[in-house]
Design a protein around this motif. Structure first.
Motif, PDB file in Angstrom:
ATOM      1  N   THR A  33       0.889  -1.147   0.000  1.00  0.00           N
ATOM      2  CA  THR A  33       0.000   0.000   0.000  1.00  0.00           C
ATOM      3  C   THR A  33       0.936   1.208   0.000  1.00  0.00           C
ATOM      4  O   THR A  33       1.707   1.393   0.942  1.00  0.00           O
ATOM      5  N   THR A  45       8.304 -10.142   3.580  1.00  0.00           N
ATOM      6  CA  THR A  45       7.270 -10.819   2.792  1.00  0.00           C
ATOM      7  C   THR A  45       7.602 -10.735   1.299  1.00  0.00           C
ATOM      8  O   THR A  45       7.415 -11.697   0.560  1.00  0.00           O
ATOM      9  N   ASP A 234      -0.715 -11.614   8.504  1.00  0.00           N
ATOM     10  CA  ASP A 234      -1.768 -10.697   8.978  1.00  0.00           C
ATOM     11  C   ASP A 234      -2.911 -10.594   7.963  1.00  0.00           C
ATOM     12  O   ASP A 234      -3.992 -10.115   8.296  1.00  0.00           O
ATOM     13  N   MET A 272       6.193  -5.803  13.810  1.00  0.00           N
ATOM     14  CA  MET A 272       6.635  -4.522  13.247  1.00  0.00           C
ATOM     15  C   MET A 272       5.487  -3.966  12.408  1.00  0.00           C
ATOM     16  O   MET A 272       4.960  -4.661  11.544  1.00  0.00           O
TER      17      MET A 272
HETATM   18  P1  AMP Z   1       0.991  -3.255   3.293  1.00  0.00           P
HETATM   19  O1  AMP Z   1       1.948  -2.354   2.555  1.00  0.00           O
HETATM   20  O2  AMP Z   1       0.722  -2.821   4.699  1.00  0.00           O
HETATM   21  O3  AMP Z   1      -0.274  -3.488   2.506  1.00  0.00           O
HETATM   22  O4  AMP Z   1       1.706  -4.680   3.435  1.00  0.00           O
HETATM   23  C1  AMP Z   1       2.420  -5.310   2.399  1.00  0.00           C
HETATM   24  C2  AMP Z   1       2.770  -6.731   2.813  1.00  0.00           C
HETATM   25  O5  AMP Z   1       3.607  -6.753   3.985  1.00  0.00           O
HETATM   26  C3  AMP Z   1       1.563  -7.610   3.159  1.00  0.00           C
HETATM   27  O6  AMP Z   1       1.727  -8.878   2.549  1.00  0.00           O
HETATM   28  C4  AMP Z   1       1.630  -7.730   4.676  1.00  0.00           C
HETATM   29  O7  AMP Z   1       1.063  -8.924   5.127  1.00  0.00           O
HETATM   30  C5  AMP Z   1       3.123  -7.705   4.924  1.00  0.00           C
HETATM   31  N1  AMP Z   1       3.503  -7.304   6.291  1.00  0.00           N
HETATM   32  C6  AMP Z   1       3.053  -6.244   7.005  1.00  0.00           C
HETATM   33  N2  AMP Z   1       3.658  -6.185   8.226  1.00  0.00           N
HETATM   34  C7  AMP Z   1       4.530  -7.234   8.284  1.00  0.00           C
HETATM   35  C8  AMP Z   1       5.469  -7.717   9.269  1.00  0.00           C
HETATM   36  N3  AMP Z   1       5.662  -7.113  10.432  1.00  0.00           N
HETATM   37  N4  AMP Z   1       6.187  -8.822   8.964  1.00  0.00           N
HETATM   38  C9  AMP Z   1       6.029  -9.453   7.766  1.00  0.00           C
HETATM   39  N5  AMP Z   1       5.163  -9.050   6.800  1.00  0.00           N
HETATM   40  C10 AMP Z   1       4.426  -7.956   7.045  1.00  0.00           C
END
Ligand code: AMP
Ligand code: ZN
Length: 451
Positions: A33, A45, A234, A272
């Motif tokens: 995002t 990830t 998550d 995190m």
């Molecule tokens: P976002 O940019 O928040 O939509 O997240 C992008 C990706 O990072 C998604 O696949 C989340 O599940 C993953 N993600 C978010 N926080 C963590 C974390 N602390 N450790 C590993 N993966 C994460």
């Protein structure tokens, strides 16, 4: 083709992978995002996604890898308005930063990087289908998915008898507009806070909910049923649970055969996350003169499903190990052959649900094995690096801060004037900054202290 076993969150079992089409695999990853810098949890990830691709390519599959860019949702809209810029120019900036981060981590660029804002038509179409089938309905402020009409809702998360409390904790917005508290928004009608961000549709002007974005983009890129879908753990609930509900209700076909989830990066005892503010970015790692590839190495030392407790000490350890491996590799002569015994063992480990910690242990066993010739070691390590992605054949340039260069010059002066006590003191100061000097015929050469 050799067997590949992967842990499938859907069945809670490690299963033999069978592709939908022989020798081909299509995978979809929930991408970033783009409203802020990625943190190293997001990037773990992303490294995991890259490993899945490399695993299949190593096994001679033809891979189609898709990672979406979430460039419209509550967070991107709010942050772009706060920044006083358009959604497009705001998200563009963070998309570029994200792509730079993944490139620094030697993550292969996915074949397709669909942006949510460029896939609105497909979302509208899917929502229209869901409305027509009667599994979605129009509320006062948006179009909602009626989860009571979805068979097996929550199966991915093991939550078929999902409690009201549980879903309420994930649904913050406007419960009073829904028929049922657990229902989630497919489309959000235009509000003042959305500014100029809206699209006209037959069911009302507005913007998509986050979950429908992935269902629609996965279908456009890979079809109604896909081989593999991944994300951080998550996302199992509610995001992936809701993607399954939407896609399977609209398409009347299974959505993804394999659901793979990476464990969290933890700091202290917490996940995190941007919202907790306890995050570390790649920029901070680079500012300490640690290569992003050392973070990649660190992630390889724990299994992708495990929690990864991040500490600066563990990263320093990974940095030392990676540099040692890289220096060793570069010292080896080329012209050798891949050692088939080691290759067989490596393949068995990675094909066993990506057992990278054991694969890394095997790398060090090979490094120390005196029965394998130096040139064969190089060829074998180079072959393993197709999966490890540590970029062993490229020498990483050492970035020396100005302050350290000055200490090195002062030490050289002290040495020339035979003030060895001062030279030693200066060397200690250089070491304290993470560097060292080697005195060569061409003058002092700065090296990393951990080498
Ligand atoms: P976002 O940019 O928040 O939509 O997240 C992008 C990706 O990072 C998604 O696949 C989340 O599940 C993953 N993600 C978010 N926080 C963590 C974390 N602390 N450790 C590993 N993966 C994460
Ligand atoms: Zn997604």
């Amino acid at each position: 083709m050799p067997d590949i076993h992967l842990y499938n969150t859907l069945t809670r079992k490690t299963e033999l992978f069978k592709p939908l089409v022989a020798k081909k695999v299509g995978m979809y990853h929930c991408g970033p995002t783009v409203y802020d810098f990625a943190h190293i949890g997001n990037l773990r990830t992303a490294i995991f996604n890259d490993l899945v691709r490399r695993l299949f390519e190593y096994n001679d599959y033809i891979v189609t890898q898709v990672m979406n860019i979430t460039d419209v949702d509550d967070k991107t809209i709010r942050a772009s308005r706060e920044a006083g810029t358009t959604l497009e120019s705001f998200t563009q900036k963070f998309e570029e930063k994200y792509l730079a981060d993944i490139s620094a981590l030697n993550i292969l660029t996915p074949h397709l990087l669909p942006r949510a804002t460029e896939s609105i038509e497909a979302m509208i179409e899917m929502i229209a289908t869901l409305l027509k089938k009667g599994v979605a309905y129009k509320g006062a402020d948006g179009v909602y998915m009626s989860i009571s009409k979805v068979k097996d809702y929550g199966a991915l998360a093991g939550l078929q008898n999902i409690s009201k409390e549980m879903t309420l904790s994930h649904n913050h917005a406007d419960e009073y507009d829904k028929e049922n508290a657990q229902d989630f928004a497919l489309w959000k009608f235009k509000t003042e806070a959305d500014g100029a961000v809206s699209w006209k549709t037959p069911f009302g002007e507005g913007r998509p909910g986050w979950h429908i974005e992935c269902s629609a983009m996965a279908k456009s890129a890979l079809g109604e049923t896909i081989d593999i879908h991944t994300g951080g753990s998550d996302l199992i609930f509610p995001h992936h649970t809701n993607e399954i509900a939407q896609s399977e209700s609209a398409n009347e076909k299974p959505f993804a055969k394999f659901w793979l989830h990476a464990g969290f990066v933890m700091i202290g005892n917490s996940k995190m996350s941007k919202s907790l503010g306890n995050f570390v970015t790649l920029r901070e790692i680079e500012a300490k003169n640690i290569s992003p590839l050392s973070f990649r190495y660190l992630t390889l030392t724990s299994h992708y499903q495990s929690l990864l407790n991040f500490t600066w000490e563990s990263l320093a350890g990974a940095d030392t190990a990676r540099q040692k491996l890289s220096t060793f590799f570069l010292s080896l002569p080329s012209g050798g052959k891949i050692n088939s015994d080691y290759q067989t063992r490596f393949l068995a480990l990675i094909n066993d649900n990506l057992d990278m910690p054991k694969a890394i242990a095997l790398v060090w066993e090979l490094v120390k094995d005196e029965k394998v010739s130096p040139e064969d070691k190089r060829a074998t390590l180079s072959d393993f690096d197709r999966v490890l992605g540590l970029d062993l054949s490229t020498e990483t340039e050492l970035i020396v801060p100005e302050a350290v260069s000055k200490l090195v010059a002062d030490r050289e002066m002290a040495r020339i004037s035979k003030d060895f006590a001062r030279a030693d003191t200066l060397r200690a100061q250089i070491k304290a900054q993470g560097y060292d000097v080697k005195d060569t015929a061409n003058g002092p050469e700065v090296i990393s202290h951990s080498k």
